[in-house]
Design an enzyme around this catalytic site. Structure first.
Site, short mmCIF file in Angstrom:
data_model
loop_
_atom_site.label_atom_id
_atom_site.label_comp_id
_atom_site.label_asym_id
_atom_site.label_seq_id
_atom_site.Cartn_x
_atom_site.Cartn_y
_atom_site.Cartn_z
N THR A 77 41.12 65.47 61.37
CA THR A 77 40.91 66.32 62.54
C THR A 77 39.82 65.72 63.42
OG1 THR A 77 41.53 68.27 61.23
CG2 THR A 77 40.37 68.65 63.32
N LEU A 101 34.98 69.45 59.54
CA LEU A 101 36.33 69.11 59.97
C LEU A 101 36.87 68.09 58.99
CD1 LEU A 101 35.95 68.72 63.86
CD2 LEU A 101 36.96 70.64 62.64
N ASP A 102 38.15 68.25 58.62
CA ASP A 102 38.70 67.29 57.66
C ASP A 102 38.81 65.91 58.28
OD1 ASP A 102 41.38 67.08 58.96
OD2 ASP A 102 41.46 69.20 58.42
N VAL A 103 39.13 64.93 57.46
CA VAL A 103 39.09 63.53 57.89
C VAL A 103 40.08 63.24 59.00
CG1 VAL A 103 40.75 62.82 56.13
CG2 VAL A 103 39.08 61.15 57.00
#
Length: 397
Positions: free
Chosen positions: A264, A260-262
């Protein structure tokens, strides 16, 4: 007493009448001869008459056959008949004989049981010996098969799979005393002696760990040592308490299953099982992933149509499985979208929202496959997955 005194006097008279002319003393044989040769002496010895047997004080039952008893000691049994009268009989009652028979039988059985238990306890049981065929069958069906060297190093917590391969290429890994530079070499940690940078690799691999984390915003899904805000730092207490919960086992090396991106938040799986991670994150698993997207501004029908038509990401046209506008809630004034995808492309949901002309404010993943993020799981906290949860994720261990 008078008879004994007479006998003594006769013996004295006989000895005094003998003329002792020889100097040699007489032996016992001569004395016995003298006594037997004296026929005039007679001994009259009598004994007292036997005492009469006492008669029973109670009257004997006339129905009893007393002739069979003879001169034996008679012990009468006082028995109460059906009418309540007391009578005497020569044999014990049947009820008493029956109870005595049962008591002796149970006592013998108990003694036999105790004897058998003592014999079993006294004889030590030897370890069973298995044949070569049985050991071969066990090794082929139940024993863990040899694994690739790089995979064993990664599972032991030495480094990631890629970093373990670099250690092998650099010649910093030895197997049974020889330098091994082939990551594909099959090894068995329980039998082979493996050293990494001069440190012995433990024979036992750590137990498989499956965790579900509620990822907070601002953390990245990376296990690199240079990352200061990695999700792996949220498991420091879990790793510190590993020795207490699993004594004798090496500490596991955890990594995230997918990313998951930073910015999210939400559900992310953390494990040390490479096969599990590969199956869950691979597109062939077709696991659907559900997101809640919070939007700045108003959402119209054209926006929903644009998202449902999909967009092109990395040369591949990606279409969501479902797009739904959620009803407004008092504590959440901004509109929210529920978007379900299965491709798992990088930034797929963000690209779908951006392509529709909407501005994304927050994104949270709440479901992977059949496993949904627990509603009571706070940000930054994790929970261990059980067999039912793993089955919901499509994994059968």
């Amino acid at each position: 007493m008078a008879a004994i005194a007479a006998a003594v006097a006769a013996a004295t008279t006989a000895f005094t009448s003998i003329n002792l002319t020889r100097a040699t003393p007489y032996t016992r044989r001569h004395i016995r001869t003298f006594i037997t040769s004296s026929s005039s002496t007679e001994f009259n010895i009598t004994f007292a008459p036997p005492k009469p047997k006492p008669e029973p004080s109670l009257p004997i039952n006339p129905n009893l056959d007393n002739t069979e008893l003879g001169d034996q000691l008679y012990i009468p049994w006082i028995v109460r008949d059906e009418k309540g009268n007391l009578t005497l009989q020569s044999t014990p009652p049947a009820r008493l004989l029956h109870e005595m028979a049962n008591a002796s039988t149970s006592k013998k059985k108990k003694g036999k049981e105790m004897g058998s238990k003592a014999a079993v306890a006294a004889v030590p049981t030897a370890e069973p010996k298995h044949s070569k065929a049985a050991r071969r069958f066990y090794n082929e069906n139940f024993r863990d098969p040899p694994q690739r060297l790089a995979k064993v190093l990664a599972a032991s917590g030495v480094a990631s799979r890629r970093s373990s391969e670099e250690l092998i290429f650099q010649g910093r890994v030895t197997v049974n005393g020889s330098v091994c530079k082939t990551p594909q070499t099959k090894v068995d940690p329980a039998r082979d002696i493996i050293y990494v940078n001069g440190n012995r690799l433990p024979k036992k691999l750590p137990s498989k760990v499956y965790l579900a984390l509620n990822k907070p915003k601002g953390y990245i899904c990376s296990s690199g040592e240079k990352e200061t805000k990695s999700v792996m730092t949220l498991f420091d207490d879990f790793i510190k308490s590993w020795d207490k919960r699993h004594p004798g086992q090496p500490k596991p090396r955890l990594f995230t299953v997918g990313r998951l991106d930073v910015a999210t938040t939400g559900l992310i799986i953390v494990s040390n099982d490479g096969e599990f991670a590969h199956q869950i994150s691979h597109p062939s698993s077709n696991l659907s992933k559900e997101y809640i997207a919070t939007i700045d501004g108003e959402i119209h029908k054209r926006h929903l149509i644009a998202i449902s038509e999909g967009t092109v990401i990395d040369g591949v046209h990606c279409t969501p499985d479902n797009v739904e506008l959620l009803p407004r809630q008092p504590d959440k004034p901004r509109p929210r979208l529920r978007i379900v995808v299965h491709e798992g492309r990088n930034h797929e949901v963000r690209e779908l929202v951006k392509n529709a002309g909407l501005q994304l404010r927050a994104l949270k993943r709440i479901r992977i496959g059949g496993f949904r993020l627990p509603a009571d799981l706070a940000l930054g906290k994790h929970v261990e997955l059980n067999q039912a949860n793993l089955k919901a994720l499509g994994w059968n261990s």
